[in-house]
Motif scaffolding. Sequence first.
Motif, PDB file in Angstrom:
ATOM      1  N   ASP A 141      45.811  38.225  30.074  1.00 11.24           N
ATOM      2  CA  ASP A 141      45.788  37.231  29.010  1.00 11.24           C
ATOM      3  C   ASP A 141      46.654  36.056  29.423  1.00 11.24           C
ATOM      4  O   ASP A 141      47.614  36.211  30.195  1.00 11.24           O
ATOM      5  CB  ASP A 141      46.317  37.822  27.698  1.00 11.24           C
ATOM      6  N   LEU A 145      42.387  33.540  28.744  1.00  8.72           N
ATOM      7  CA  LEU A 145      42.324  34.748  29.561  1.00  8.72           C
ATOM      8  C   LEU A 145      42.001  34.379  31.000  1.00  8.72           C
ATOM      9  O   LEU A 145      41.606  33.251  31.309  1.00  8.72           O
ATOM     10  CB  LEU A 145      41.287  35.717  28.997  1.00  8.72           C
ATOM     11  N   CYS A 187      48.873  33.274  22.615  1.00  8.66           N
ATOM     12  CA  CYS A 187      47.828  33.562  23.590  1.00  8.66           C
ATOM     13  C   CYS A 187      46.764  32.480  23.482  1.00  8.66           C
ATOM     14  O   CYS A 187      46.205  32.256  22.398  1.00  8.66           O
ATOM     15  CB  CYS A 187      47.225  34.932  23.333  1.00  8.66           C
TER      16      CYS A 187
END
Length: 313
Positions: free
Chosen positions: A150, A287, A284
């Motif tokens: 991630d 990815l 986050c």
Amino acid sequence: MSSESDFIEQLRPFATHPAARGLTDDVASLTHGGRTLVLTHDVIVENIHFLPGDPPESIGWKLVAANLSDLAAKGAKPTGALMAYSLSGDAEWDSRFADGLGEALARFSCPLIGGDTVRVPPGSARQFGMTAIGDAEFVPGRDGAAPGDDLWISGTLGDAGLGLAIAKREIEGPDELLQAYRRPIPQLELGQKLAPLVSAMMDVSDGLLIDAKRMAEASGVRIVIESIDVPLSDAFVGIRGDTREASLEAATTGDDYQLLFAVPPRNRRQIERVADDLDAQIQCVGLVEAGVGLLLQEGGRPLRLPEKLGWEH
């Protein structure tokens, strides 16, 4: 005119020592006497990194912060700095610069250990350089991001870009945005705690998209950025709103000096615990997958990359 990347490519054959990391990173790491020293050198230039009308104190602060941000991205604790200073011919200006420099060095526990001063021709643009040295146990590079990781970022983005616009009197806005541009905070403690948990880490000084692309190239992977997850401050949203255009602006302006890091999913709980312990914001934003380059998407749907991904000399 050669670009920054073109010139670095020309220099690469000279970087024969392992400490240089092939010039693929912002630092050199030198193992000596059982210790790993992290070394970085940054220059700030008038009308590029700061405005002629910026307070000299904030310019001294920013010189320190820009260099220590590189150490933060390698999990290093500062041990000292050397400075190259071009005398301005204005004793009061020089004194105020030194005040800001000293304030930042004290704030981040980084003593000045040497350097050089020169006098430049009248009318020359001011420029200042610093070599910062740190000590680290884990030194994550840009080149370790792996498919399945991630992608995370600390803090919020775009604030310094708006702060610059405020300093140039192009817009009006709160002082916190102006200070984000003039007095950035290197994420030293966060970087030290994250270093053993990440696959790759670098600071975001030129813009999220361009720096994510650099990480992807160094790691030989593709990085996917989700635009709706780009973290924006309330102050930024108050001026630009919370739109696709605002997110892209925040993702392509520089001077944020936040940390961009790739993390194996198994370490997610640990990095969230680190952030909680330090009261640090992390988000986050994408990815890492097999492939090449950078992909931008919105809600899982591909978006065309902007023509300009960020700042490049």
